[in-house]
Design an enzyme around this catalytic site. Structure first.
Site, PDB file in Angstrom:
ATOM      1  N   ALA A   1       0.873  -1.316   0.187  1.00  0.00           N
ATOM      2  CA  ALA A   1       0.080   0.099  -0.102  1.00  0.00           C
ATOM      3  C   ALA A   1       0.661   1.218   0.023  1.00  0.00           C
ATOM      4  O   ALA A   1       0.496   2.279   0.607  1.00  0.00           O
ATOM      5  CB  ALA A   1      -0.952   0.213   1.395  1.00  0.00           C
TER       6      ALA A   1
ATOM      7  N   GLY B   1       2.062   2.663  -2.903  1.00  0.00           N
ATOM      8  CA  GLY B   1       1.910   3.560  -4.171  1.00  0.00           C
ATOM      9  C   GLY B   1       1.170   4.729  -3.969  1.00  0.00           C
ATOM     10  O   GLY B   1       0.211   4.709  -3.161  1.00  0.00           O
TER      11      GLY B   1
ATOM     12  N   ARG C   1      -2.902   6.555 -11.601  1.00  0.00           N
ATOM     13  CA  ARG C   1      -4.073   6.698 -12.518  1.00  0.00           C
ATOM     14  C   ARG C   1      -5.172   7.353 -11.595  1.00  0.00           C
ATOM     15  O   ARG C   1      -6.287   7.878 -12.230  1.00  0.00           O
ATOM     16  CB  ARG C   1      -4.381   5.260 -12.896  1.00  0.00           C
ATOM     17  CG  ARG C   1      -3.372   4.877 -14.021  1.00  0.00           C
ATOM     18  CD  ARG C   1      -3.589   3.453 -14.149  1.00  0.00           C
ATOM     19  NE  ARG C   1      -2.707   2.637 -13.224  1.00  0.00           N
ATOM     20  CZ  ARG C   1      -2.587   1.231 -13.204  1.00  0.00           C
ATOM     21  NH1 ARG C   1      -3.204   0.533 -14.195  1.00  0.00           N
ATOM     22  NH2 ARG C   1      -2.205   0.723 -12.226  1.00  0.00           N
TER      23      ARG C   1
ATOM     24  N   GLU D   1       3.794  -7.870 -17.914  1.00  0.00           N
ATOM     25  CA  GLU D   1       3.156  -6.745 -17.480  1.00  0.00           C
ATOM     26  C   GLU D   1       2.751  -6.488 -18.895  1.00  0.00           C
ATOM     27  O   GLU D   1       3.428  -6.260 -19.853  1.00  0.00           O
ATOM     28  CB  GLU D   1       3.882  -5.737 -16.825  1.00  0.00           C
ATOM     29  CG  GLU D   1       4.385  -6.192 -15.532  1.00  0.00           C
ATOM     30  CD  GLU D   1       3.138  -6.325 -14.689  1.00  0.00           C
ATOM     31  OE1 GLU D   1       2.132  -5.641 -14.329  1.00  0.00           O
ATOM     32  OE2 GLU D   1       2.768  -7.344 -13.884  1.00  0.00           O
TER      33      GLU D   1
ATOM     34  N   ASN E   1      -2.984 -11.805 -13.822  1.00  0.00           N
ATOM     35  CA  ASN E   1      -2.570 -11.881 -12.582  1.00  0.00           C
ATOM     36  C   ASN E   1      -3.464 -11.073 -11.518  1.00  0.00           C
ATOM     37  O   ASN E   1      -3.516  -9.960 -11.725  1.00  0.00           O
ATOM     38  CB  ASN E   1      -1.001 -11.564 -12.467  1.00  0.00           C
ATOM     39  CG  ASN E   1      -0.474 -11.523 -11.152  1.00  0.00           C
ATOM     40  OD1 ASN E   1      -0.930 -11.712 -10.194  1.00  0.00           O
ATOM     41  ND2 ASN E   1       0.533 -10.393 -11.065  1.00  0.00           N
TER      42      ASN E   1
ATOM     43  N   ARG F   1     -26.942  18.577  15.467  1.00  0.00           N
ATOM     44  CA  ARG F   1     -25.293  18.334  15.411  1.00  0.00           C
ATOM     45  C   ARG F   1     -24.827  18.156  16.870  1.00  0.00           C
ATOM     46  O   ARG F   1     -25.243  18.479  17.828  1.00  0.00           O
ATOM     47  CB  ARG F   1     -24.497  18.938  14.650  1.00  0.00           C
ATOM     48  CG  ARG F   1     -24.343  20.461  14.984  1.00  0.00           C
ATOM     49  CD  ARG F   1     -23.781  21.446  14.228  1.00  0.00           C
ATOM     50  NE  ARG F   1     -24.021  22.886  14.643  1.00  0.00           N
ATOM     51  CZ  ARG F   1     -22.771  23.336  15.050  1.00  0.00           C
ATOM     52  NH1 ARG F   1     -21.769  22.959  15.359  1.00  0.00           N
ATOM     53  NH2 ARG F   1     -23.009  24.491  15.559  1.00  0.00           N
TER      54      ARG F   1
ATOM     55  N   ASN G   1     -42.659  25.205  24.815  1.00  0.00           N
ATOM     56  CA  ASN G   1     -42.553  25.781  23.388  1.00  0.00           C
ATOM     57  C   ASN G   1     -41.319  26.698  23.086  1.00  0.00           C
ATOM     58  O   ASN G   1     -41.583  27.751  24.214  1.00  0.00           O
ATOM     59  CB  ASN G   1     -44.028  26.178  23.157  1.00  0.00           C
ATOM     60  CG  ASN G   1     -44.034  26.349  21.471  1.00  0.00           C
ATOM     61  OD1 ASN G   1     -43.913  25.650  20.691  1.00  0.00           O
ATOM     62  ND2 ASN G   1     -44.204  27.590  21.307  1.00  0.00           N
TER      63      ASN G   1
ATOM     64  N   ASN H   1     -24.979  31.501  23.242  1.00  0.00           N
ATOM     65  CA  ASN H   1     -24.255  30.723  23.902  1.00  0.00           C
ATOM     66  C   ASN H   1     -22.647  31.204  24.055  1.00  0.00           C
ATOM     67  O   ASN H   1     -21.926  30.708  24.897  1.00  0.00           O
ATOM     68  CB  ASN H   1     -24.628  29.313  23.429  1.00  0.00           C
ATOM     69  CG  ASN H   1     -24.097  28.986  22.106  1.00  0.00           C
ATOM     70  OD1 ASN H   1     -24.233  30.107  21.375  1.00  0.00           O
ATOM     71  ND2 ASN H   1     -23.402  27.823  21.884  1.00  0.00           N
TER      72      ASN H   1
HETATM   73  C1  UD1 Z   1       0.127  -5.211 -10.528  1.00  0.00           C
HETATM   74  C2  UD1 Z   1       0.865  -6.460 -11.107  1.00  0.00           C
HETATM   75  C3  UD1 Z   1       0.128  -7.031 -12.189  1.00  0.00           C
HETATM   76  C4  UD1 Z   1      -1.429  -7.334 -11.644  1.00  0.00           C
HETATM   77  C5  UD1 Z   1      -1.956  -6.174 -11.027  1.00  0.00           C
HETATM   78  C6  UD1 Z   1      -3.387  -6.670 -10.462  1.00  0.00           C
HETATM   79  C7  UD1 Z   1       3.262  -5.981 -10.833  1.00  0.00           C
HETATM   80  C8  UD1 Z   1       4.467  -5.477 -11.524  1.00  0.00           C
HETATM   81  N1  UD1 Z   1       2.286  -5.769 -11.594  1.00  0.00           N
HETATM   82  O1  UD1 Z   1       0.117  -4.208 -11.425  1.00  0.00           O
HETATM   83  O2  UD1 Z   1       0.557  -8.084 -12.802  1.00  0.00           O
HETATM   84  O3  UD1 Z   1      -2.213  -7.972 -12.765  1.00  0.00           O
HETATM   85  O4  UD1 Z   1      -1.310  -5.682 -10.105  1.00  0.00           O
HETATM   86  O5  UD1 Z   1      -3.839  -5.659  -9.818  1.00  0.00           O
HETATM   87  O6  UD1 Z   1       3.183  -6.312  -9.677  1.00  0.00           O
HETATM   88  N2  UD1 Z   1       2.934  -0.843  -4.542  1.00  0.00           N
HETATM   89  C9  UD1 Z   1       3.880  -0.411  -3.679  1.00  0.00           C
HETATM   90  N3  UD1 Z   1       4.991  -0.123  -3.818  1.00  0.00           N
HETATM   91  C10 UD1 Z   1       5.339   0.151  -5.540  1.00  0.00           C
HETATM   92  C11 UD1 Z   1       4.551  -0.287  -6.136  1.00  0.00           C
HETATM   93  C12 UD1 Z   1       3.250  -0.728  -6.086  1.00  0.00           C
HETATM   94  O7  UD1 Z   1       3.496  -0.405  -2.520  1.00  0.00           O
HETATM   95  O8  UD1 Z   1       6.720   0.793  -5.526  1.00  0.00           O
HETATM   96  C13 UD1 Z   1       1.739  -1.193  -4.336  1.00  0.00           C
HETATM   97  C14 UD1 Z   1       0.488  -0.419  -4.523  1.00  0.00           C
HETATM   98  O9  UD1 Z   1       0.336   0.736  -3.822  1.00  0.00           O
HETATM   99  C15 UD1 Z   1      -0.785  -1.381  -5.047  1.00  0.00           C
HETATM  100  C16 UD1 Z   1       0.068  -2.575  -5.436  1.00  0.00           C
HETATM  101  O10 UD1 Z   1       1.347  -2.288  -4.717  1.00  0.00           O
HETATM  102  O11 UD1 Z   1      -1.440  -1.327  -3.805  1.00  0.00           O
HETATM  103  C17 UD1 Z   1      -0.057  -2.866  -6.746  1.00  0.00           C
HETATM  104  O12 UD1 Z   1       0.629  -1.757  -7.382  1.00  0.00           O
HETATM  105  P1  UD1 Z   1      -0.032  -1.301  -8.923  1.00  0.00           P
HETATM  106  O13 UD1 Z   1       0.774  -0.002  -9.337  1.00  0.00           O
HETATM  107  O14 UD1 Z   1      -1.352  -0.824  -8.793  1.00  0.00           O
HETATM  108  O15 UD1 Z   1       0.280  -2.251  -9.845  1.00  0.00           O
HETATM  109  P2  UD1 Z   1      -0.442  -2.688 -11.127  1.00  0.00           P
HETATM  110  O16 UD1 Z   1       0.039  -1.844 -12.281  1.00  0.00           O
HETATM  111  O17 UD1 Z   1      -1.907  -2.603 -10.918  1.00  0.00           O
HETATM  112 CA    CA Z   2      -3.347  -1.988  -9.225  1.00  0.00          CA
END
Ligand code: UD1
Ligand code: CA
Length: 474
Positions: free
Chosen positions: A25, A27, A31, A174, A189, A354, A398, A407
């Protein structure tokens, strides 16, 4: 224990190899086109990461490890909100790919013979039963790595599962590195894997960022393991939606819709709630609604609300983290937050409750009335254009149109007490701290700066005693 060297055989697997869940988590989620980390975007009113944490916890793992990076502090808070102290965190300072993210957890994992289940923070709908089946298949196989795959009509953007002529798994490619032929493959995948920890890290250190994105791909690991003579399993899962990640806001809204429709359908079918237009009502998955409630279009019910039986909630109303008794009528366009409305009350239209506003049984709040941190007693009424803040109001009282509890003196908030059977005349200003005794009356336009004894009429600016209405029985 050190990580295994290339080709070194794995010691016989223990049947009860401890399970560790590793959640990626770190990243940003490019996008999403957002300044916020993707896993903090909300789904059903909760940060995205909440869902996968909840499912991870349901597996009863030894440990939940979360790789954080972007807005690490906030992501950690969101995780702790869901699983408390059961999660540990590792920081990936620079996001150099999923392989690098897993590498960041190496120090915590490599010296163990754990079974590592890898999940992504952006896959909210994955179910406990699916993961349990996946793990148990992995455990009973000889594989050192299992990959969960699905078939997608439109596999664009995902890593493809490449197999040989005999359908044996070869590697993951990929999207950006795939040939047109590979891009035509519909098996993808899911990003959900089981690994034997020591095998994982031994292979991971041989991953090179030699791809279109210059990243360390976790998806290169299975191929490396295969080339070492290790076994890799691919499990094809039937439900694509369940394992698909959220990458864009368009996908986020699809998931939101799906969850909302499920929640509302369940309320209609299982709980006997009427929705006049289910496609235009928003109800949190944590809310409870009693039978024979009627929900009009454009209503939002957020957070942990508990709503009794036979309530009618009219259009444009938002209710957040509040409790309603039975047979409460909330008319159009009310905002009700962190408050409690007992049975047989009516509220609105255009009322604002509230900060722990409490309406006792049978009381009524009308249009353009704000009630903050106040209690309105049983069968009491504030029908029009009032502000009631830090006030305690007794029964059968009332509150006339335009009444204001003054207040706030610019520095502190002060309480107002209005006892039972009182009539506050229209446009009365109650300058707090102040108390109006039982059975008293304020005339229209009074500015009440001093306590009013029971059974007394006051009037004027500032209000003075005009007459005793009756002798107070003490
Ligand atoms: C990844 C897979 C792909 C798969 C897809 C499924 C790789 C290279 N590709 O692609 O084969 O089909 O998931 O959803 O693994 N993250 C980090 N650090 C990083 C990069 C990513 O923690 O440096 C985390 C992101 O926050 C995310 C997860 O890894 O939660 C997946 O990363 P993301 O960039 O979404 O991978 P995809 O391009 O979707
Ligand atoms: Ca992803």
């Amino acid at each position: 224990m050190e990580p295994l060297e290339k080709g070194q055989p794995l010691p016989p697997r223990q049947p009860d190899q401890p399970l560790v869940v590793l959640i990626l988590a770190a990243g940003l989620g490019t996008r999403m086109k957002s300044a916020r980390a993707k896993v903090l975007h909300e789904l059903g009113g909760l940060p995205l990461i909440t869902y996968v944490c909840r499912t991870a916890q349901s597996l009863g793992p030894e440990k939940i490890l979360v790789v954080v990076g972007h807005q690490a502090g906030e992501v950690e808070r969101a995780v702790r909100n869901e699983v408390g102290g059961r999660a540990a965190f590792v920081t990936q300072t620079e996001q150099r790919g999923t392989g690098d993210a897993v590498m960041a957890a190496q120090a915590q994992l490599w010296s163990s013979d754990n079974l590592v289940l890898i999940l992504s923070g952006d896959v909210p709908l994955i179910r406990q039963a699916t993961l349990e089946g996946f793990i148990s298949q992995h455990r009973t196989s000889a594989a050192v790595c299992s990959i969960l795959s699905v078939r997608l009509e439109n596999p664009t953007g995902y890593g493809r599962i490449i197999r040989d002529e005999s359908d044996r798994f070869l590697r993951i490619v990929e999207q950006k590195d795939a040939t047109p032929e590979e891009q035509a493959v519909k098996e993808i995948n899911s990003g959900i894997y089981c690994f034997d920890a020591r095998k994982l890290f031994a292979a991971l250190k041989r991953v090179k960022p030699s791809n279109q994105q210059g990243e360390y791909y976790l998806t290169d690991v299975p191929q490396i393991l295969l080339s070492d003579g290790d076994q890799v399993n691919v499990q094809l899962h039937g439900n694509a939606r369940e394992v698909s990640g959220i990458n864009t806001r368009a996908e986020l809204s699809e998931f939101e819709n799906l969850m909302r429709r499920n929640t509302i359908r369940k309320l209609m079918v299982d709980d006997g709630v009427t929705f006049l237009d289910p496609s235009h009502a928003y109800v949190s998955a944590e809310a409870e609604l009693g039978r024979d409630c009627i929900i009009f279009p454009g209503v939002s019910i957020e957070g942990k609300c508990v709503i009794g039986e036979g309530c009618e909630i009219r259009s444009g109303t938002r209710i957040t983290n509040s409790r309603l008794g039975n047979n409460v009528l909330v008319k159009d366009h009310c905002v009700i937050i962190d408050s409690e409305i007992e049975s047989n009350c009516a509220v609105g239209p255009f009322a604002h409750l509230r900060m722990n506003a409490v309406l006792a049984e049978g009381s009524v709040v009308g249009n353009f009335v704000e009630v903050k941190k106040s209690r309105l007693g049983r069968r009491s009424k504030a029908m029009h254009l009032s502000y009631l803040g830090d006030a305690t109001i007794g029964e059968n009282t009332n509150i006339g149109a335009g009444t204001v509890t003054c207040n706030y003196d610019g520095k502190d908030k002060h309480p107002t007490i209005i006892e039972g059977d009182v009539r506050i005349g229209s446009d009365t200003m109650l300058v707090a701290p102040v108390k109006v005794g039982k059975g008293s009356v304020t005339a229209a336009g009074s500015v009440v700066t001093e306590d009013v004894p029971p059974n007394t009429l006051v009037a004027g600016v500032p209000a003075v005693v005009k007459k005793k209405l009756k002798n107070s029985e003490k």
